[in-house]
Motif scaffolding. Structure first.
Motif, PDB file in Angstrom:
ATOM      1  N   UNK A 165       0.855  -1.186   0.000  1.00 13.93           N
ATOM      2  CA  UNK A 165       0.000   0.000   0.000  1.00 13.93           C
ATOM      3  C   UNK A 165       0.892   1.237   0.000  1.00 13.93           C
ATOM      4  N   UNK A 166       0.965   1.897  -1.149  1.00 10.45           N
ATOM      5  CA  UNK A 166       1.744   3.126  -1.261  1.00 10.45           C
ATOM      6  C   UNK A 166       0.837   4.342  -1.454  1.00 10.45           C
ATOM      7  N   UNK A 167      -0.404   4.231  -1.000  1.00 11.30           N
ATOM      8  CA  UNK A 167      -1.296   5.372  -1.034  1.00 11.30           C
ATOM      9  C   UNK A 167      -2.130   5.454  -2.292  1.00 11.30           C
ATOM     10  N   UNK A 168      -3.079   6.384  -2.283  1.00 12.21           N
ATOM     11  CA  UNK A 168      -4.032   6.522  -3.383  1.00 12.21           C
ATOM     12  C   UNK A 168      -3.389   6.983  -4.687  1.00 12.21           C
ATOM     13  N   UNK A 169      -2.272   7.686  -4.605  1.00 14.01           N
ATOM     14  CA  UNK A 169      -1.652   8.236  -5.807  1.00 14.01           C
ATOM     15  C   UNK A 169      -0.664   7.275  -6.468  1.00 14.01           C
ATOM     16  N   UNK A 170      -0.409   6.147  -5.838  1.00 13.40           N
ATOM     17  CA  UNK A 170       0.568   5.206  -6.385  1.00 13.40           C
ATOM     18  C   UNK A 170       0.004   4.509  -7.616  1.00 13.40           C
ATOM     19  N   UNK A 171       0.798   4.451  -8.671  1.00 12.00           N
ATOM     20  CA  UNK A 171       0.391   3.805  -9.913  1.00 12.00           C
ATOM     21  C   UNK A 171       1.371   2.701 -10.266  1.00 12.00           C
ATOM     22  N   UNK A 172       0.848   1.564 -10.664  1.00 15.34           N
ATOM     23  CA  UNK A 172       1.666   0.452 -11.143  1.00 15.34           C
ATOM     24  C   UNK A 172       1.528   0.392 -12.658  1.00 15.34           C
ATOM     25  N   UNK A 173       2.626   0.576 -13.360  1.00 17.10           N
ATOM     26  CA  UNK A 173       2.589   0.587 -14.820  1.00 17.10           C
ATOM     27  C   UNK A 173       3.346  -0.583 -15.433  1.00 17.10           C
ATOM     28  N   UNK A 174       3.944  -1.407 -14.602  1.00 15.50           N
ATOM     29  CA  UNK A 174       4.689  -2.553 -15.098  1.00 15.50           C
ATOM     30  C   UNK A 174       4.017  -3.816 -14.587  1.00 15.50           C
ATOM     31  N   UNK A 175       3.267  -4.485 -15.450  1.00 15.18           N
ATOM     32  CA  UNK A 175       2.466  -5.607 -14.998  1.00 15.18           C
ATOM     33  C   UNK A 175       3.208  -6.930 -14.984  1.00 15.18           C
TER      34      UNK A 175
END
Length: 251
Positions: A165-175
């Motif tokens: 959990x890195x917060x609401x603004x964290x985005x994962x772009x490498x699946x």
């Protein structure tokens, strides 16, 4: 690259375009300050690998006094630590030897490290600390309230779990974690969507939902160093992009 004037297509995803991933990641890593909660089997392994990777600092939190059964899980503890020092104090000397450029310390105030901003990420590997239950959800809530990244993980014999959990603004772009792949372009067909054909000697590996960028394309120079462009359809040698190139120059 076979022919420079044919251009080259780079992928896989936005976070990995044109070799910048390594530099950006390293730049973040060398500034990172991490707390590892728990110094049993999983905790000491996490701390070891993290220190070898080279963050700015690693803080060890485990006030539990070393017990004889800890020696079967933690390879840095020995009989001289049993009943005398905490697990964190028992492992710090050998962990420090792994990388002289990383500051390794033992902390006794976990909540203070989180609230003060001293920690950027907390990695919890134990729920029972000093005889008290420290639940993953409780620590996650504390980290989230103070804009600190949280990773919770435990092992139970042959199985385990991990939660991030890195917060609401964290985005994962490498699946998938794969490295960037380069393919030589042999044709680009412009239109409301853009069809790209790669050289026939090598099938591409792109999937729908991946993102790509271009470099050194001649003629249709508008695609160079722009994007990333989303892949919406694939065949073994073509990708169709979510890009309206109707007004671009001819490839």
């Amino acid at each position: 690259m076979e022919k420079k004037d044919e251009g080259e297509i780079d992928a896989n995803l936005y976070s990995r375009q044109i070799g910048t991933f390594g530099m950006e990641t390293m730049g973040k890593l060398i500034k990172m300050q991490v707390v590892v909660v728990g110094m049993r089997g999983l905790g000491v392994e996490v701390a070891k690998n993290l220190i070898l990777a080279g963050p700015k600092s690693v803080m060890l939190y485990d006030p539990d006094v070393t017990r004889i059964n800890d020696l079967g899980a933690n390879f840095y503890l020995d009989e001289s630590h049993v009943g005398k020092v905490s697990r964190a104090e028992g492992v710090i000397t050998k962990l420090k030897e792994l990388n002289p450029y990383v500051k390794v310390t033992v902390i006794t105030d976990l909540e203070g490290a989180i609230k003060s901003g001293e920690a950027h990420v907390v990695c919890q590997t134990e729920m029972m600390i000093n005889g008290k239950h420290l639940g993953h959800s409780d620590l996650d809530k504390l980290c989230r309230a103070n804009n600190v990244g949280y990773i919770g993980s435990q092992t139970f014999g042959p199985w385990g779990f991990a939660f991030v959990d890195f917060g609401d603004k964290h985005q994962v772009t490498d699946h998938n974690g794969e490295q960037t792949k380069n393919f030589v372009v042999s044709m680009i067909e412009k239109g409301q969507t853009t069809k790209v054909t790669v050289h026939e000697d090598k099938r591409h590996i792109y999937e729908e939902g991946d993102y790509v960028v271009f470099r050194e394309v001649e003629g249709m120079t508008e695609v160079n160093e722009a994007g990333p462009y989303k892949v919406i359809k694939t065949t073994p040698f073509t990708v169709e992009l979510e890009l309206d190139s109707s007004g671009f120059g001819d490839y």
